[in-house]
Design an enzyme around this catalytic site. Structure first.
Site, PDB file in Angstrom:
ATOM      1  N   CYS A 121      42.622  48.856  39.057  1.00  0.00           N
ATOM      2  CA  CYS A 121      41.512  49.811  38.969  1.00  0.00           C
ATOM      3  C   CYS A 121      41.905  51.182  39.549  1.00  0.00           C
ATOM      4  CB  CYS A 121      40.269  49.228  39.628  1.00  0.00           C
ATOM      5  SG  CYS A 121      38.734  49.907  38.965  1.00  0.00           S
ATOM      6  N   HIS A 145      39.604  44.077  36.508  1.00  0.00           N
ATOM      7  CA  HIS A 145      39.682  43.241  37.707  1.00  0.00           C
ATOM      8  C   HIS A 145      40.086  41.817  37.350  1.00  0.00           C
ATOM      9  CE1 HIS A 145      38.068  45.690  41.085  1.00  0.00           C
ATOM     10  NE2 HIS A 145      37.647  46.432  40.070  1.00  0.00           N
ATOM     11  N   GLU A 187      40.909  39.355  39.239  1.00  0.00           N
ATOM     12  CA  GLU A 187      40.362  38.313  40.121  1.00  0.00           C
ATOM     13  C   GLU A 187      39.017  37.818  39.587  1.00  0.00           C
ATOM     14  OE1 GLU A 187      37.892  41.640  41.302  1.00  0.00           O
ATOM     15  OE2 GLU A 187      40.000  41.468  40.749  1.00  0.00           O
TER      16      GLU A 187
END
Length: 363
Positions: free
Chosen positions: A254, A340, A342
């Protein structure tokens, strides 16, 4: 309290009337919207939302309450919350409390009973702008004066305000895999994804010099997500240029993606209304596969500048608007993605990127 009137005023003069939710008060920031249907607590605690007033697209928010473990940082980071139905009642046995209680305890002003479909359509048309919510002031002229003082996100450096103040370590200290993390607003589940793969992680404040990072003797460097304008962070760009000269594995997410671009003289830009949600389609150019991704960003990397750069390769593109979602530096083990991987609460299509980073360090 939940039925007291509240006002939402946009910088272009658009006015919405709703009901107070959360803390009674007044708050201002850049308005943005999230398309996710679940995971609202993870969203609210994501440091990348610092300085922003968030519209939740889902019709019902708060219906499963809040839980102590469903967090990405130690506090709520949004400036304010806008919803169609913000729920004080909840139905989850594991929940620790209601959304109303949670927002009050974190000092967050919200507004309920807003036509969020109309509001989001307005933002998609007119673009991101500042707004103000108040459940205590009814004088529009007073709200206009307060809103005029709200800083523009363009040129705003916020990463250092949400970064850790002190270094801390996670994972097995005996592990041969050591990751130096530059924290610009890192999410807890990003660190979990590194630790779960056997890494010993040391998290550093945003303005930590490269010399201190190297004292950890890292196998690789991780540059985190975070809020604000990447172009307002020359200190970070300088550090990343030094890291790249080390020729060690480098992974950015990001804001870290945008900073990797800036460190290679590729400019960033303010997006019209950004990408935020759990359902953004991204194509992996290398494998040809599509990933459904979690995203939260209002700035992007200049597509033409990346394509013309002889030392950079595009690895991922957004299938909605063709924006750049992933890059890597040729002849170096350095890569980054705009989204993202995760992805809590999901989807987990992109967690393989952590495996790639670990494999780079092992080699």
């Amino acid at each position: 309290m939940l039925h007291e009137p509240a006002l939402l005023l946009l910088a272009d003069g658009t006015l919405f009337q709703g009901r107070a939710f959360g803390k009674k008060g007044t708050t201002a920031g850049e308005i943005c919207f999230n398309t996710g249907m679940t995971g609202y607590q993870e969203v609210f605690t994501d440091p990348s939302y610092a300085g922003q007033v968030l519209i939740m697209n889902n019709v019902h928010v708060g219906n499963y309450g809040v839980k102590d473990s469903d967090i990405e940082s130690d506090s709520v980071k949004i400036k304010g919350l806008i919803g169609r139905n913000l729920e004080d009642q909840f139905s989850r046995l594991q929940a620790n409390g209601s959304l109303q209680q949670y927002l009050v305890s974190n000092g967050i002003v919200g507004i309920d009973d807003i036509d969020t479909r109309a509001l989001v359509a307005h933002i998609r048309s007119k673009g991101a702008m500042n707004c103000i919510i108040s459940s205590e002031i009814t004088d529009i002229s007073q709200l206009e004066k307060m809103l005029a003082k709200c800083p523009d996100m363009n040129g705003l450096e916020l990463a250092s305000t949400v970064s850790t103040e002190k270094e801390y370590e996670l994972g097995d200290a005996a592990s041969p895999l050591k990751v130096a993390v530059l924290d610009f607003g890192v999410k807890k589940n990003i660190l979990n994804c590194l630790v779960e793969r056997g890494a010993h992680v040391r998290v550093h404040p945003a303005k930590t010099p490269l010399k201190r990072l190297n004292e950890f003797k890292p196998s690789g460097f991780f540059i985190s997500n975070g809020p604000g304008d990447p172009a307002a962070m020359p200190y970070a760009v300088e550090t990343i240029r030094g890291i790249l000269a080390e020729n060690k594995p480098f992974f950015g997410i990001c804001l870290g993606h945008q900073l990797l671009a800036l460190a290679n003289d590729i400019p960033t830009y303010k997006m019209h209304h950004g990408h935020r949600g759990l359902n953004h389609p991204v194509k992996n150019i290398i494998t040809g596969q599509c990933e459904i991704t979690t995203q939260n960003h209002g700035f992007g990397v200049d597509p033409e500048a990346v394509r013309k750069h002889p030392g950079m390769e595009i690895t991922h593109v957004n299938l909605n608007d063709d924006s750049i979602e992933g890059i890597r530096v040729k002849n170096k083990s350095a890569f980054s993605v705009q989204y993202h991987p995760e992805a809590t609460p999901g989807p987990h299509d992109s967690r393989y990127l952590f495996d790639q980073f670990v494999d780079m360090m092992k080699k």
